[in-house]
Write a protein that holds these residues in place. Structure first.
Motif, PDB file in Angstrom:
ATOM      1  N   LEU A 196       0.856  -1.187   0.000  1.00 52.08           N
ATOM      2  CA  LEU A 196       0.000   0.000   0.000  1.00 52.08           C
ATOM      3  C   LEU A 196       0.892   1.236   0.000  1.00 52.08           C
ATOM      4  N   LEU A 197       0.484   2.259  -0.768  1.00 53.11           N
ATOM      5  CA  LEU A 197       1.245   3.502  -0.860  1.00 53.11           C
ATOM      6  C   LEU A 197       0.479   4.621  -0.165  1.00 53.11           C
ATOM      7  N   ASN A 198       1.208   5.485   0.507  1.00 51.25           N
ATOM      8  CA  ASN A 198       0.598   6.587   1.249  1.00 51.25           C
ATOM      9  C   ASN A 198       0.051   7.655   0.306  1.00 51.25           C
ATOM     10  N   ASP A 199      -1.012   8.292   0.745  1.00 47.88           N
ATOM     11  CA  ASP A 199      -1.511   9.502   0.088  1.00 47.88           C
ATOM     12  C   ASP A 199      -2.022  10.429   1.191  1.00 47.88           C
ATOM     13  N   MET A 251      -7.084   7.012   7.766  1.00 48.80           N
ATOM     14  CA  MET A 251      -6.372   5.902   8.400  1.00 48.80           C
ATOM     15  C   MET A 251      -7.319   4.752   8.730  1.00 48.80           C
ATOM     16  N   ASP A 252      -8.526   5.071   9.166  1.00 45.61           N
ATOM     17  CA  ASP A 252      -9.496   4.023   9.503  1.00 45.61           C
ATOM     18  C   ASP A 252      -9.861   3.187   8.283  1.00 45.61           C
ATOM     19  N   PHE A 253      -9.913   3.822   7.115  1.00 52.01           N
ATOM     20  CA  PHE A 253     -10.216   3.091   5.885  1.00 52.01           C
ATOM     21  C   PHE A 253      -9.087   2.125   5.542  1.00 52.01           C
ATOM     22  N   VAL A 254      -7.855   2.571   5.714  1.00 52.24           N
ATOM     23  CA  VAL A 254      -6.700   1.712   5.450  1.00 52.24           C
ATOM     24  C   VAL A 254      -6.730   0.497   6.384  1.00 52.24           C
ATOM     25  N   ILE A 255      -7.026   0.722   7.649  1.00 51.82           N
ATOM     26  CA  ILE A 255      -7.126  -0.384   8.606  1.00 51.82           C
ATOM     27  C   ILE A 255      -8.225  -1.354   8.165  1.00 51.82           C
ATOM     28  N   ALA A 256      -9.371  -0.823   7.747  1.00 46.86           N
ATOM     29  CA  ALA A 256     -10.473  -1.676   7.293  1.00 46.86           C
ATOM     30  C   ALA A 256     -10.070  -2.512   6.078  1.00 46.86           C
ATOM     31  N   VAL A 257      -9.334  -1.913   5.144  1.00 53.21           N
ATOM     32  CA  VAL A 257      -8.847  -2.638   3.959  1.00 53.21           C
ATOM     33  C   VAL A 257      -7.927  -3.779   4.378  1.00 53.21           C
ATOM     34  N   LEU A 258      -7.007  -3.487   5.282  1.00 45.80           N
ATOM     35  CA  LEU A 258      -6.062  -4.510   5.736  1.00 45.80           C
ATOM     36  C   LEU A 258      -6.776  -5.663   6.441  1.00 45.80           C
ATOM     37  N   GLN A 259      -7.797  -5.353   7.211  1.00 48.82           N
ATOM     38  CA  GLN A 259      -8.552  -6.400   7.897  1.00 48.82           C
ATOM     39  C   GLN A 259      -9.390  -7.204   6.907  1.00 48.82           C
ATOM     40  N   ARG A 260     -10.027  -6.520   5.987  1.00 52.18           N
ATOM     41  CA  ARG A 260     -10.948  -7.182   5.052  1.00 52.18           C
ATOM     42  C   ARG A 260     -10.234  -8.047   4.019  1.00 52.18           C
ATOM     43  N   PHE A 261      -9.180  -7.520   3.402  1.00 51.84           N
ATOM     44  CA  PHE A 261      -8.553  -8.213   2.278  1.00 51.84           C
ATOM     45  C   PHE A 261      -7.314  -9.023   2.656  1.00 51.84           C
ATOM     46  N   PHE A 262      -6.758  -8.765   3.842  1.00 53.09           N
ATOM     47  CA  PHE A 262      -5.546  -9.482   4.243  1.00 53.09           C
ATOM     48  C   PHE A 262      -5.723 -10.232   5.555  1.00 53.09           C
ATOM     49  N   SER A 263      -6.950 -10.249   6.073  1.00 56.27           N
ATOM     50  CA  SER A 263      -7.310 -11.015   7.280  1.00 56.27           C
ATOM     51  C   SER A 263      -6.409 -10.700   8.469  1.00 56.27           C
ATOM     52  N   LEU A 264      -6.082  -9.423   8.640  1.00 55.01           N
ATOM     53  CA  LEU A 264      -5.237  -9.014   9.757  1.00 55.01           C
ATOM     54  C   LEU A 264      -6.102  -8.598  10.935  1.00 55.01           C
ATOM     55  N   ASP A 265      -5.587  -8.786  12.141  1.00 59.67           N
ATOM     56  CA  ASP A 265      -6.307  -8.283  13.308  1.00 59.67           C
ATOM     57  C   ASP A 265      -6.045  -6.775  13.427  1.00 59.67           C
ATOM     58  N   THR A 266      -6.757  -6.140  14.340  1.00 53.62           N
ATOM     59  CA  THR A 266      -6.671  -4.683  14.469  1.00 53.62           C
ATOM     60  C   THR A 266      -5.249  -4.218  14.756  1.00 53.62           C
ATOM     61  N   GLU A 267      -4.540  -4.940  15.610  1.00 52.17           N
ATOM     62  CA  GLU A 267      -3.169  -4.547  15.961  1.00 52.17           C
ATOM     63  C   GLU A 267      -2.232  -4.631  14.757  1.00 52.17           C
ATOM     64  N   GLN A 268      -2.300  -5.737  14.015  1.00 49.22           N
ATOM     65  CA  GLN A 268      -1.448  -5.893  12.830  1.00 49.22           C
ATOM     66  C   GLN A 268      -1.790  -4.837  11.778  1.00 49.22           C
ATOM     67  N   LEU A 298       0.320   2.486  10.059  1.00 48.67           N
ATOM     68  CA  LEU A 298       1.274   3.491  10.544  1.00 48.67           C
ATOM     69  C   LEU A 298       2.557   3.467   9.726  1.00 48.67           C
ATOM     70  N   LYS A 299       2.974   2.291   9.286  1.00 47.43           N
ATOM     71  CA  LYS A 299       4.159   2.189   8.430  1.00 47.43           C
ATOM     72  C   LYS A 299       3.892   2.908   7.097  1.00 47.43           C
ATOM     73  N   VAL A 300       2.717   2.691   6.530  1.00 46.57           N
ATOM     74  CA  VAL A 300       2.343   3.380   5.288  1.00 46.57           C
ATOM     75  C   VAL A 300       2.343   4.893   5.522  1.00 46.57           C
ATOM     76  N   HIS A 301       1.740   5.310   6.616  1.00 48.27           N
ATOM     77  CA  HIS A 301       1.623   6.742   6.931  1.00 48.27           C
ATOM     78  C   HIS A 301       2.983   7.395   7.158  1.00 48.27           C
TER      79      HIS A 301
END
Length: 80
Positions: free
Chosen positions: A6-9, A14-31, A37-40
């Motif tokens: 993922l690339l920053n813009d 930030m909440d949308f990015v977290i939702a994407v990571l959870q939805r498409f990559f099956s990550l928990d909230t912490e991951q 934050l790394k993207v940001h």
């Protein structure tokens, strides 16, 4: 194998990015928060490493989902 990145813009929430990571990559909230934050902070973050076909599908899914929600979030794949 390919990295999905993922690339920053300055516009995608930030909440949308977290939702994407959870939805498409099956990550928990912490991951998901850690990668967001790394993207940001660093401009990019690796979401996962996958075979080529799966990586390409993930990129397309994330890109379509971002467009659908009118966010400019960019998702790319790079050879690992």
């Amino acid at each position: 194998m390919y990295k999905v990145v993922l690339l920053n813009d300055d516009y995608t929430p930030m909440d949308f990015v977290i939702a994407v990571l959870q939805r498409f990559f099956s990550l928990d909230t912490e991951q998901a928060t850690r990668i967001m934050l790394k993207v940001h902070n660093e401009g990019r973050g690796v979401c996962g490493i996958f075979p080529r076909d799966i990586a390409a599908t993930k990129v397309e899914q994330v890109s379509a989902f971002a467009r659908q929600h009118q966010h400019p979030l960019a998702c790319i794949m790079e050879e690992n």
